[in-house]
Motif scaffolding. Structure first.
Motif, PDB file in Angstrom:
ATOM      1  N   GLY A  86      -1.970  18.182  18.187  1.00  9.36           N
ATOM      2  CA  GLY A  86      -2.516  19.387  18.781  1.00  9.36           C
ATOM      3  C   GLY A  86      -3.482  20.091  17.855  1.00  9.36           C
ATOM      4  N   GLY A  87      -3.284  19.938  16.550  1.00 13.10           N
ATOM      5  CA  GLY A  87      -4.189  20.536  15.583  1.00 13.10           C
ATOM      6  C   GLY A  87      -5.229  19.538  15.107  1.00 13.10           C
ATOM      7  N   ARG A  88      -5.868  19.856  13.999  1.00 13.86           N
ATOM      8  CA  ARG A  88      -6.897  18.990  13.446  1.00 13.86           C
ATOM      9  C   ARG A  88      -6.244  17.823  12.704  1.00 13.86           C
ATOM     10  N   PRO A  89      -6.668  16.567  12.968  1.00 13.96           N
ATOM     11  CA  PRO A  89      -6.072  15.411  12.284  1.00 13.96           C
ATOM     12  C   PRO A  89      -6.252  15.520  10.773  1.00 13.96           C
ATOM     13  N   ALA A  90      -5.208  15.167  10.035  1.00 10.83           N
ATOM     14  CA  ALA A  90      -5.262  15.224   8.575  1.00 10.83           C
ATOM     15  C   ALA A  90      -5.785  13.907   8.016  1.00 10.83           C
ATOM     16  N   THR A  91      -6.473  13.993   6.877  1.00 13.25           N
ATOM     17  CA  THR A  91      -6.951  12.793   6.199  1.00 13.25           C
ATOM     18  C   THR A  91      -5.807  12.168   5.418  1.00 13.25           C
ATOM     19  N   VAL A  92      -5.605  10.876   5.601  1.00 11.67           N
ATOM     20  CA  VAL A  92      -4.560  10.162   4.866  1.00 11.67           C
ATOM     21  C   VAL A  92      -5.207   8.994   4.137  1.00 11.67           C
ATOM     22  N   HIS A  93      -4.576   8.590   3.040  1.00  6.84           N
ATOM     23  CA  HIS A  93      -5.110   7.487   2.245  1.00  6.84           C
ATOM     24  C   HIS A  93      -4.020   6.456   1.986  1.00  6.84           C
ATOM     25  N   GLU A  94      -4.409   5.199   2.067  1.00  3.99           N
ATOM     26  CA  GLU A  94      -3.530   4.098   1.678  1.00  3.99           C
ATOM     27  C   GLU A  94      -4.018   3.587   0.330  1.00  3.99           C
ATOM     28  N   LEU A  95      -3.150   3.641  -0.666  1.00  6.92           N
ATOM     29  CA  LEU A  95      -3.527   3.281  -2.026  1.00  6.92           C
ATOM     30  C   LEU A  95      -2.985   1.906  -2.385  1.00  6.92           C
ATOM     31  N   THR A  96      -3.739   1.190  -3.197  1.00  8.52           N
ATOM     32  CA  THR A  96      -3.199  -0.054  -3.747  1.00  8.52           C
ATOM     33  C   THR A  96      -2.104   0.305  -4.743  1.00  8.52           C
ATOM     34  N   LYS A 149       0.845  -1.190   0.000  1.00  6.83           N
ATOM     35  CA  LYS A 149       0.000   0.000   0.000  1.00  6.83           C
ATOM     36  C   LYS A 149       0.882   1.242   0.000  1.00  6.83           C
ATOM     37  N   ILE A 150       0.445   2.265  -0.724  1.00  2.01           N
ATOM     38  CA  ILE A 150       1.211   3.486  -0.905  1.00  2.01           C
ATOM     39  C   ILE A 150       0.537   4.627  -0.159  1.00  2.01           C
ATOM     40  N   ASP A 151       1.330   5.432   0.512  1.00  2.00           N
ATOM     41  CA  ASP A 151       0.817   6.608   1.226  1.00  2.00           C
ATOM     42  C   ASP A 151       0.458   7.680   0.198  1.00  2.00           C
ATOM     43  N   GLY A 152      -0.811   8.056   0.153  1.00  2.00           N
ATOM     44  CA  GLY A 152      -1.282   9.018  -0.839  1.00  2.00           C
ATOM     45  C   GLY A 152      -0.629  10.383  -0.707  1.00  2.00           C
ATOM     46  N   ARG A 153      -0.443  10.861   0.516  1.00  2.00           N
ATOM     47  CA  ARG A 153       0.155  12.182   0.719  1.00  2.00           C
ATOM     48  C   ARG A 153       1.623  12.204   0.293  1.00  2.00           C
ATOM     49  N   GLU A 154       2.337  11.116   0.582  1.00  2.00           N
ATOM     50  CA  GLU A 154       3.739  11.054   0.169  1.00  2.00           C
ATOM     51  C   GLU A 154       3.859  11.034  -1.352  1.00  2.00           C
ATOM     52  N   LEU A 155       2.942  10.316  -1.995  1.00  2.00           N
ATOM     53  CA  LEU A 155       2.940  10.289  -3.458  1.00  2.00           C
ATOM     54  C   LEU A 155       2.637  11.681  -4.012  1.00  2.00           C
ATOM     55  N   HIS A 156       1.675  12.368  -3.410  1.00  2.00           N
ATOM     56  CA  HIS A 156       1.306  13.726  -3.810  1.00  2.00           C
ATOM     57  C   HIS A 156       2.512  14.660  -3.708  1.00  2.00           C
ATOM     58  N   MET A 157       3.295  14.514  -2.640  1.00  2.00           N
ATOM     59  CA  MET A 157       4.478  15.355  -2.447  1.00  2.00           C
ATOM     60  C   MET A 157       5.556  15.040  -3.482  1.00  2.00           C
ATOM     61  N   PHE A 158       5.770  13.737  -3.747  1.00  2.00           N
ATOM     62  CA  PHE A 158       6.801  13.361  -4.703  1.00  2.00           C
ATOM     63  C   PHE A 158       6.487  13.868  -6.105  1.00  2.00           C
ATOM     64  N   LEU A 159       5.214  13.791  -6.460  1.00  2.00           N
ATOM     65  CA  LEU A 159       4.806  14.231  -7.793  1.00  2.00           C
ATOM     66  C   LEU A 159       4.820  15.752  -7.936  1.00  2.00           C
ATOM     67  N   GLU A 160       5.046  16.453  -6.805  1.00  2.00           N
ATOM     68  CA  GLU A 160       5.126  17.921  -6.788  1.00  2.00           C
ATOM     69  C   GLU A 160       3.845  18.554  -7.326  1.00  2.00           C
ATOM     70  N   THR A 187      -9.287   5.160   3.717  1.00  2.00           N
ATOM     71  CA  THR A 187      -9.146   6.477   4.333  1.00  2.00           C
ATOM     72  C   THR A 187      -8.931   6.353   5.829  1.00  2.00           C
ATOM     73  N   ASN A 188      -7.951   7.097   6.352  1.00  2.00           N
ATOM     74  CA  ASN A 188      -7.682   7.143   7.793  1.00  2.00           C
ATOM     75  C   ASN A 188      -7.415   8.582   8.193  1.00  2.00           C
ATOM     76  N   LEU A 189      -7.303   8.791   9.504  1.00  2.00           N
ATOM     77  CA  LEU A 189      -6.925  10.098  10.036  1.00  2.00           C
ATOM     78  C   LEU A 189      -5.561   9.972  10.695  1.00  2.00           C
ATOM     79  N   SER A 190      -4.684  10.917  10.423  1.00  2.00           N
ATOM     80  CA  SER A 190      -3.361  10.899  11.039  1.00  2.00           C
ATOM     81  C   SER A 190      -3.488  11.260  12.514  1.00  2.00           C
ATOM     82  N   GLU A 191      -2.484  10.868  13.318  1.00  2.00           N
ATOM     83  CA  GLU A 191      -2.495  11.192  14.740  1.00  2.00           C
ATOM     84  C   GLU A 191      -2.350  12.698  14.919  1.00  2.00           C
ATOM     85  N   SER A 192      -3.172  13.226  15.803  1.00  2.00           N
ATOM     86  CA  SER A 192      -3.159  14.672  16.032  1.00  2.00           C
ATOM     87  C   SER A 192      -1.977  15.070  16.901  1.00  2.00           C
TER      88      SER A 192
END
Length: 212
Positions: free
Chosen positions: A58-68, A15-26, A51-56
């Motif tokens: 102190g702020g609002r938890p971010a939405t994270v996705h695990e991709l096939t 499974k691939i972290d969607g946010r990390e992929l988004h960052m790599f693709l710039e 879909t999951n929520l990242s650990e907070s």
């Protein structure tokens, strides 16, 4: 690439972290908006991504996705730029490595070891339960030795033979203290109404002669 895209390799799939992929693709578009647009290509939750929520912190938890891996490859191809090409080639090579005989065998051993550990734990729990139930089993075996009824004194002997340290007088006392026999008076050691209603006792009358 392995430092730029987080890979979650489980026992069944990559499974691939969607946010990390988004960052790599710039990608300049904000992640949530970009990901929603990607989903318009026919990807569905529970099949292509989760879909999951990242650990907070102190702020609002971010939405994270695990991709096939298939979804990550298709998203990389849709970018139509050099970064997308790099990501797609990396995912293709990752898939080849994942399906190599060595990696398949390693995962099989990992699954086997986990199942063995689970079975061992189950056996340990079963042994603990057997040990905890041992007094009950001994008592049940002693009771099953009689097909009709048995004198209290004989019951005490059977219990002793099966590992319970008790004699006739102590068994009578235990029955009185636990409400099965009357405690005092002319009816001492006679069954209580409760124990008779439960069908635990029968009364056998006879003559008794002592030295007096």
């Amino acid at each position: 690439m392995d430092k730029l895209v987080v890979i979650n390799s489980g026992e069944d799939e990559i499974k691939i972290d969607g946010r990390e992929l988004h960052m790599f693709l710039e990608i300049e578009t904000p992640y949530n908006k970009w990901f929603s647009r990607m989903c318009e290509y026919g990807f569905s939750e529970g099949t292509d991504f989760w879909t999951n929520l990242s650990e907070s912190t102190g702020g609002r938890p971010a939405t994270v996705h695990e991709l096939t891996l298939d979804m990550a490859k298709e998203i990389a191809m849709l970018q139509r730029n050099e970064k997308g090409k790099q990501a797609r080639q990396y995912f293709i090579q990752l898939e080849k490595d994942w399906n190599s005989p060595e990696k398949v065998m390693a995962r099989a051993l990992q699954i086997s070891n986990r199942k063995i550990a689970e079975k061992t734990k189950d056996i340990e729990l079963l042994c603990e339960k057997i040990e905890a139930d041992k007094p009950k089993v001994i008592f049940a075996d002693a009771v099953s030795a009689s097909h009709t009824s048995i004198l209290v004194g004989e019951m005490a002997k059977l219990l002793r033979q099966n590992g319970i340290d008790i004699g006739q007088q102590r068994l009578f006392r235990w029955l009185r203290e636990n409400g099965y026999l009357m405690k005092s008076g002319s009816s001492k050691n006679m069954p209580t109404q409760r124990s008779m209603d439960m069908g635990l006792f029968t009364i056998k009358e006879g003559s008794y002669v002592d030295s007096n």
